[in-house]
Design a protein around this motif. Sequence first.
Motif, mmCIF file in Angstrom:
data_model
loop_
_atom_site.group_PDB
_atom_site.id
_atom_site.type_symbol
_atom_site.label_atom_id
_atom_site.label_comp_id
_atom_site.label_asym_id
_atom_site.label_seq_id
_atom_site.Cartn_x
_atom_site.Cartn_y
_atom_site.Cartn_z
ATOM 1 N N ASP A 243 -44.335 -35.408 -82.678
ATOM 2 C CA ASP A 243 -45.621 -35.773 -83.765
ATOM 3 C C ASP A 243 -46.402 -34.871 -83.415
ATOM 4 N N PHE A 244 -46.955 -34.163 -82.843
ATOM 5 C CA PHE A 244 -48.038 -33.418 -82.067
ATOM 6 C C PHE A 244 -47.965 -32.071 -83.454
ATOM 7 N N LYS A 245 -48.944 -32.689 -83.626
ATOM 8 C CA LYS A 245 -49.321 -31.308 -84.762
ATOM 9 C C LYS A 245 -49.223 -29.743 -84.337
ATOM 10 N N ASP A 246 -49.730 -29.311 -83.299
ATOM 11 C CA ASP A 246 -49.397 -27.974 -82.933
ATOM 12 C C ASP A 246 -48.499 -27.513 -81.852
ATOM 13 N N LEU A 247 -47.529 -28.680 -82.394
ATOM 14 C CA LEU A 247 -45.968 -27.742 -81.982
ATOM 15 C C LEU A 247 -45.079 -27.857 -83.151
ATOM 16 N N SER A 248 -43.606 -27.538 -82.486
ATOM 17 C CA SER A 248 -43.186 -27.876 -84.287
ATOM 18 C C SER A 248 -41.250 -28.398 -83.708
ATOM 19 N N TYR A 249 -41.482 -29.072 -82.346
ATOM 20 C CA TYR A 249 -40.560 -29.427 -82.220
ATOM 21 C C TYR A 249 -39.485 -30.890 -83.691
ATOM 22 N N THR A 250 -38.779 -31.144 -83.521
ATOM 23 C CA THR A 250 -37.876 -32.519 -83.313
ATOM 24 C C THR A 250 -38.108 -33.213 -82.534
ATOM 25 N N ARG A 251 -37.433 -34.358 -82.495
ATOM 26 C CA ARG A 251 -37.109 -35.434 -81.668
ATOM 27 C C ARG A 251 -35.880 -35.185 -81.315
ATOM 28 N N ALA A 252 -34.907 -34.542 -81.787
ATOM 29 C CA ALA A 252 -33.849 -34.382 -81.394
ATOM 30 C C ALA A 252 -33.736 -33.171 -79.935
ATOM 31 N N ASP A 253 -34.808 -31.922 -80.357
ATOM 32 C CA ASP A 253 -35.118 -30.938 -79.363
ATOM 33 C C ASP A 253 -34.909 -31.380 -78.230
ATOM 34 N N ILE A 254 -36.222 -31.963 -78.395
ATOM 35 C CA ILE A 254 -36.700 -32.997 -77.226
ATOM 36 C C ILE A 254 -35.618 -33.925 -76.324
ATOM 37 N N GLU A 255 -35.430 -34.706 -77.019
ATOM 38 C CA GLU A 255 -34.252 -35.503 -76.416
ATOM 39 C C GLU A 255 -32.794 -34.742 -75.992
#
Length: 505
Positions: A243-255
Amino acid sequence: MDLCNSDATIQILNKYNIALNKRFGQNFLTDPRVREKICDAAEITKEDTVLEIGPGIGTMTQYLCERAGHVIAVEIDRGLVPILKNDTLSEFDNVEIINDDIMKVDINKLVEEKNGGKPIKVVANLPYYITTPIIMSLLEKHVPLYSITVMIQKEVAERMSAGPSTKDYGALSLAVQYYTKPYLAANVPANCFIPRPKVGSAVISLKLHEELPIKARDEAHMFKLIRAGFNERRKTLSNAIADFKDLSYTRADIENALMALGMNPKVRGEALGLEEFAKLSDYLTENNHESSIKAVIFDLDGTLLNTLDDLLDSANIVLKEFGYPEIEAEDAAAALGNGFEYYYSHILPDGKENPDWEKSFERLKEVYGERCEIKTRPYDGILEVIDEIKKLGLKQAIVSNKPDDRVKDLAKKYFADTMEAAFGEMKGIKRKPAPDVANAVIKELNLEPNECIYVGDSEVDIATAKNAGIRCISVAWGFRTKKQLKKSGASDIIEKPEELLKYLK
């Protein structure tokens, strides 16, 4: 007169009809025991140069002058400066008072000029409203420091020293602990000040790590992850980052990244320490989950072009003409990186105070204009790497502290078909390490900072990249050694131009 008591403080305030300025957060210390605790925590000796931020009427400064070798006091309130100079500090000959806003002072330059670039100690009774910006500015700009010992709001001191999974733990804790080892030296009650602050105070000493115990490949990227993780601290880390606007990751990327690192994919940011955040940042960077690099921004002198011999020869011609001793190559190299005027002011005896300064500097401009392309050459391997970068479809640009017209001339001569922009020092744009020139190039390329990578050879380039929010790759073939680059905070260092390609593919 020792100012560290209520009667003396009130006497000075009344004598000069001083109206306390709320805008500057002025609270004057009146307890000598606290003053001593601050200096003891900072371990001040006669060998030290101390930077005091906000001396006020000189209460702490008097004691610092007695214990330190040299004191530089930066005071924003111009009304207090003559009181310091002509009254409360007039008996001390080891203090220099500067009327300026510390947030606008080039402290790296100040340390270079006043202490030969050797580390200093910072001591301050900071206005509480600007505590965090001042401390983080000192740390992130990699000012040469031994320690920062400050009186600050107790709540902020507790946050700086807090550990994971505690209520005070947050992005500030991680940022401070990345660079320093915090030590809470004393709690200070409100009755130790005039006027009394409405919140509790504490003395905290931040001792800089000699070497970072934990290193992230990309500091700026790691701190974005940290800010994201604590931006909405009740969310899982994967949701907060997504949800952080300065990053372009998805939830799946981080998990997926957390699971690959053996961490709980549903963990909250407040449960992770510095080492875990660094590992996560490195994993995401190495596996290229975020948007790929679209441009490479190069420094010029010492990175793309070896200009040292022409700069050295030109300087020695002028020095000889004016009857001054010639310099060696290492002297010239050490003075390069901050622009042409800075270079000459650091090799001419007495610099700008020299009566021959103006005439000899104008003469140097003439001589270098005639000789700037005699021995100057691209470093071995640079042209080949630039061609490879072009084949990758990436944009390329140059930023420099050289005069803008000279930068454009050199870029056209050596890199005509590869550089889409070349910016140097010009009126209205602050030179490096301010981010202005880099920001102008990024705008010209129609890109965002996280889509660029910066390549440079000096501490100025490291600071420029950090200030612009760009990842920096430092090169060890230029005007600084690998050891000097590491000391300046370089996180990625390459020794051959072709090594740059691994960061781009």
